[in-house]
Structures are given as structure tokens and as C-alpha cells.
Design a protein around this motif. Structure first.
Motif, short mmCIF file in Angstrom:
data_model
loop_
_atom_site.label_atom_id
_atom_site.label_comp_id
_atom_site.label_asym_id
_atom_site.label_seq_id
_atom_site.Cartn_x
_atom_site.Cartn_y
_atom_site.Cartn_z
N GLU A 206 0.64 -0.89 -0.23
CA GLU A 206 0.10 0.23 -0.25
C GLU A 206 0.94 1.07 0.10
O GLU A 206 0.70 1.92 -0.79
N VAL A 207 1.95 1.41 0.64
CA VAL A 207 3.19 2.85 0.95
C VAL A 207 3.28 2.31 -0.16
O VAL A 207 4.02 3.65 -0.78
N MET A 208 3.57 2.01 -1.12
CA MET A 208 4.54 1.92 -2.62
C MET A 208 3.64 2.61 -3.20
O MET A 208 4.12 3.16 -4.12
N GLU A 209 2.74 1.88 -3.48
CA GLU A 209 1.69 2.04 -4.45
C GLU A 209 1.62 4.11 -3.97
O GLU A 209 0.61 4.51 -5.57
N ASN A 210 0.70 3.56 -2.90
CA ASN A 210 0.14 5.48 -2.98
C ASN A 210 1.04 6.39 -2.52
O ASN A 210 0.56 7.62 -3.05
N VAL A 211 2.35 5.92 -1.66
CA VAL A 211 3.16 6.51 -1.37
C VAL A 211 4.76 7.30 -2.02
O VAL A 211 5.44 8.47 -2.50
N PRO B 269 14.43 6.84 -11.66
CA PRO B 269 14.49 5.57 -12.30
C PRO B 269 15.06 4.89 -11.68
O PRO B 269 15.07 3.68 -11.92
N GLU B 270 16.60 5.38 -11.91
CA GLU B 270 17.82 4.16 -11.71
C GLU B 270 17.34 3.64 -10.92
O GLU B 270 18.00 2.58 -10.11
N MET B 271 16.88 4.21 -9.22
CA MET B 271 17.00 3.44 -8.16
C MET B 271 15.82 2.43 -8.26
O MET B 271 15.83 1.30 -7.49
N LYS B 272 14.50 3.02 -8.61
CA LYS B 272 13.70 1.77 -9.58
C LYS B 272 13.92 0.43 -10.66
O LYS B 272 13.56 -0.72 -10.29
N LEU B 273 14.68 0.60 -11.14
CA LEU B 273 15.73 -0.31 -11.52
C LEU B 273 16.33 -1.32 -10.73
O LEU B 273 16.25 -2.40 -10.21
N GLY B 274 17.06 -0.97 -9.96
CA GLY B 274 17.78 -1.59 -8.88
C GLY B 274 16.88 -1.98 -7.73
O GLY B 274 17.17 -3.02 -7.70
N TYR B 275 16.03 -0.99 -7.06
CA TYR B 275 15.43 -2.20 -6.25
C TYR B 275 14.30 -3.71 -7.10
O TYR B 275 13.95 -3.86 -6.43
N LEU B 276 14.07 -3.05 -8.36
CA LEU B 276 13.18 -3.98 -9.19
C LEU B 276 13.83 -5.26 -9.12
O LEU B 276 13.09 -6.54 -9.12
N THR B 277 15.21 -4.78 -9.28
CA THR B 277 16.14 -6.13 -9.24
C THR B 277 16.49 -6.73 -7.92
O THR B 277 16.15 -8.36 -8.38
N ILE B 278 16.29 -5.95 -7.05
CA ILE B 278 16.71 -7.15 -5.72
C ILE B 278 15.83 -7.23 -5.66
O ILE B 278 15.54 -8.81 -5.04
N MET B 279 14.28 -6.54 -5.51
CA MET B 279 12.66 -7.52 -5.26
C MET B 279 12.65 -9.22 -6.30
O MET B 279 12.17 -9.48 -5.91
N LYS B 280 12.74 -8.35 -7.36
CA LYS B 280 12.82 -10.26 -8.49
C LYS B 280 13.81 -10.84 -8.15
O LYS B 280 13.04 -12.12 -7.42
N ILE C 178 22.27 0.09 -1.51
CA ILE C 178 22.49 0.29 -0.52
C ILE C 178 23.58 1.61 -0.07
O ILE C 178 23.09 2.92 0.05
N PHE C 179 24.48 1.64 -0.30
CA PHE C 179 25.61 2.05 -0.51
C PHE C 179 24.88 3.10 -1.04
O PHE C 179 25.68 4.54 -1.07
N GLN C 180 25.21 3.26 -2.59
CA GLN C 180 24.71 3.83 -3.34
C GLN C 180 23.91 5.11 -2.97
O GLN C 180 23.86 6.33 -2.88
N ALA C 181 23.07 4.69 -2.20
CA ALA C 181 21.39 5.38 -2.06
C ALA C 181 22.07 6.00 -0.47
O ALA C 181 21.83 7.58 -0.50
N MET C 182 23.17 5.66 -0.01
CA MET C 182 23.35 6.73 0.94
C MET C 182 24.45 7.67 1.04
O MET C 182 24.73 8.56 0.90
N GLN C 183 24.97 7.54 -0.56
CA GLN C 183 25.51 8.85 -0.95
C GLN C 183 24.92 10.24 -1.53
O GLN C 183 25.45 10.45 -2.00
N ARG C 184 23.76 9.45 -1.76
CA ARG C 184 23.18 10.88 -2.38
C ARG C 184 22.70 12.81 -1.29
O ARG C 184 22.26 11.84 -0.04
#
Length: 81
Positions: free
Chosen positions: A24-29, A36-47, A75-81
Motif C-alpha cells: 500500500e505504501v509503495m503504491e500510494n506514497v 528511475p535509476e533507483m527503481k531499476l535497482g529496487y526491481l532487480t533486488i525484489m525480483k 544501499i551504499f549508493q543511496a546513502m551517498q546522495r
């Protein structure tokens, strides 16, 4: 999405509720705020996680170790932002 099993263990029920809240939170918030870059990484991990969880013979501790190795760079890439 209908569930095939009716769970009675309180912890199982809580896990199911947390999973539903997560979706619910992912879809609505959150989803529309992710780059887009983070979405691709997230999608890869979730798959990868989903495929590994679908193997009943694979121990959960082994799956967690593999996913941590896969997700670490993201995770480390996201922390560098």
C-alpha cells in the motif's frame, strides 16, 4: 489478491498485514518519488528475492546473506546522495 491459506498464528498474521501495508505504501506514497535509476535497482533486488523465496529447499539465512550481498551496493549508493 485472495490468499490460499488461512493463517492462525499471530506472527504469521502480522507478517501478512505488514506485507499488505508495505505494498500500500509503495503504491500510494513512495513509488512516484523514486528516481528511475533507483527503481531499476529496487526491481532487480525484489525480483531476485522473490525468486529465491520461491525455492522452499533454500534456507532463509542463506537467502538473506545472498540478498545482503546483492543489495549492499544499492544501499551504499543511496546513502551517498
Amino acid at each position: 489478491m485472495a490468499r490460499k491459506k488461512k493463517f492462525t498464528d499471530p506472527i504469521d498474521i502480522e507478517i501478512i498485514e505488514v506485507h499488505a501495508r508495505f505494498v500500500e505504501v509503495m503504491e500510494n506514497v513512495r513509488l512516484e518519488t523514486i528516481s528511475p535509476e533507483m527503481k531499476l535497482g529496487y526491481l532487480t533486488i525484489m525480483k531476485t528475492l522473490t525468486e529465491k523465496l520461491a525455492m522452499p529447499s533454500k534456507p532463509l539465512h542463506e537467502i538473506m546473506g545472498e540478498i545482503m550481498a546483492d543489495a549492499g551496493p544499492l544501499i551504499f549508493q543511496a546513502m551517498q546522495r
